[in-house]
Motif scaffolding. Sequence first.
Motif, short mmCIF file in Angstrom:
data_model
loop_
_atom_site.label_atom_id
_atom_site.label_comp_id
_atom_site.label_asym_id
_atom_site.label_seq_id
_atom_site.Cartn_x
_atom_site.Cartn_y
_atom_site.Cartn_z
N GLY A 34 -33.32 -38.07 -29.45
CA GLY A 34 -31.99 -37.67 -28.98
C GLY A 34 -31.98 -36.27 -28.40
O GLY A 34 -31.35 -36.00 -27.38
N ARG A 93 -22.22 -36.79 -22.44
CA ARG A 93 -23.30 -37.40 -23.22
C ARG A 93 -24.05 -36.38 -24.07
O ARG A 93 -24.48 -36.69 -25.19
N GLU A 146 -24.09 -36.78 -27.98
CA GLU A 146 -25.34 -36.84 -28.74
C GLU A 146 -25.33 -35.80 -29.85
O GLU A 146 -25.79 -36.05 -30.98
#
Length: 643
Positions: free
Chosen positions: A605, A548, A552
Amino acid sequence: MCTTNRKRFSRHATSAGFPSVTGGDLRRLVLAALCLWLVLALVGPRVDAAEPPDTIDVVMAEATLEPDGQPVQQRRVQLPFRWDHEFPGLGGKATYRIELPSSAVPAGQPVALLLSGAGNQVAISFNDALVASYGTLGVPTYDAAKGNLLVPVPAVLHRDDRPQSLLVRTTIQRQRGAGLASIQYGSEASLAAVYRERQGWRNTSAIVYAVSLLLMGGIAGGLWLRQRDALYGCFALAALSGVARNLDRVWPDVAIPWPLWGAVVAVCYACHIGLIARFVLLVLERNPPWLVRSIYAALALSVTLACASFAFARPLLWTSGLVVLQLTSIICLPYVVYGALVDRRRIAGVLMAAGTLAILAGAHDLLLVRMGLFGGAYYTLTAHAMFFFVMILAGLVVERYSRTVADYRSLNANLAARVAEREDQLRGAFETVRQQQQEQAVLLERQRIMREIHDGVGSQLVGLLNVVTQARPDRAVIEEHVKLALDEMRMAVDSLQPTHDDLATVLATLRYRLQPRLDAAGIELVWDVEVIPQLEPFAAQAALQLQRILLEAFTNVLKHAGATRIVMHASWHGEESPSLVRIMLTDNGRGLPSAPASGGRTGHGIANMRARAQSIGARLQIETVDHAAGGTRMLLDWPCAPA
């Protein structure tokens, strides 16, 4: 003095065996042997051996007796002659003149003399010629009374036409058991055979008893040192004190001067008898305090009387000490009889037979040998009788060892059964725990999948739903949300695949998922992943968080950087402490904005990336490569250990 009958008795004593069996068989065999020994002790010594046909027994002698401090006596004495019975507590000199017939031996045959004992120092002359001497007259370093004396007579001294003249001169030390025993005269060949038989059994029995006592005393002493059992300690002292008594029977030239050596032997004998009585009570486990104190008091009194007897030349004192020991043994006997007949203990029966034999032997030695009552006797039985206690101890050691082995075997079998039972219980408990762990692992994995679907795919679908419900939805935004939802779902699925702790496989899977989107966006991907060793096991959650973070980072490049090139570099740094995996993602886009919009997608993010890195223990750093030329670098240091 020791006769042939005594040697026969000794032969039976030494040949009695003690079978290495245990339990009832052992006790029965010992009891039977004791009974047989008792019969031999009472009957055997009185059976005379057949006299060789070419020998004669000398029964009378003309004696000149010179006791210390008394007038010289000249008289005819009967052989055997005991000096201590005639002159108790006195030393002196004695000369015996004997006339031997000339026709006792056929002409031409070698002749010899066989003396059953003479002492203490002896010089023997035949027809006025010295033919043998034992020790030096008047020097008490040698005791000829302890053995048989075979004296060959040279043929040149033998006179065929008239009687032979035998002269035996002796010097005597007080309380040393001297005198002149029986004499045989005849063929040298016949007497040599008798001498070998007598001397062999005399020496053999004494040496066997001494060695046996020494061996069993040493074993008992070793057992006492290991177990501190009073039974073994008592027998060790009793056995070792009995060694001196037996060695004295065959050791004619003791280095310790007389009468000191006599006192030593007497003290050892007293300790031997008294401690054997105490040993019997310990075996029976009957130790009334008054009787135990009586035994020790009798032992102390006997030792004192023995020392005083030899110090002050009073034989009656040592005789009194022997009487005390005899009475003490008799007092202990009822306890043994009670254990055998009332309690019906087999070991008590064995001890009763041995104790009775020892008491009878002690009475024989005290009354007949020492005091000369009832016609007197010239052989002792106590040494033979006491030897049975050595055999009893050997039987006790064997029986205790056998019982201990049986107990250990039973204990081992019981322990093995209990261990097997515990193993079954542990096996069942382990199986239960394993099933619980499997169920818990499945539950945790389900919860993780649910959480990932909720946090990943679910959040993207919620965002997509918000876009779709707008009056005029933006197709590009819808497409973006759908792609992100697909990526989340794919990563969730990838996290379920086995990675075998291979980080390169995790990164390759991510590349496979992102390559189509990068190609569609016209972005070149430079993949530079060095050889990374297999790492310690890391959870699927850690692999998912790492994916992840990188997803991202790639998404930010796709959406915000406007880059045309991305370099992915991964390397292993095992020399650092701690060792770590370093992942660096560099693009050639416009770089980070100087002040990101608060609450904007980019800022949110990056915060998520830092939170995920922190959850797996990694350090995340994001920076602009060149403020003028642009470009962004993401540096992730993940501490790991090689497998």
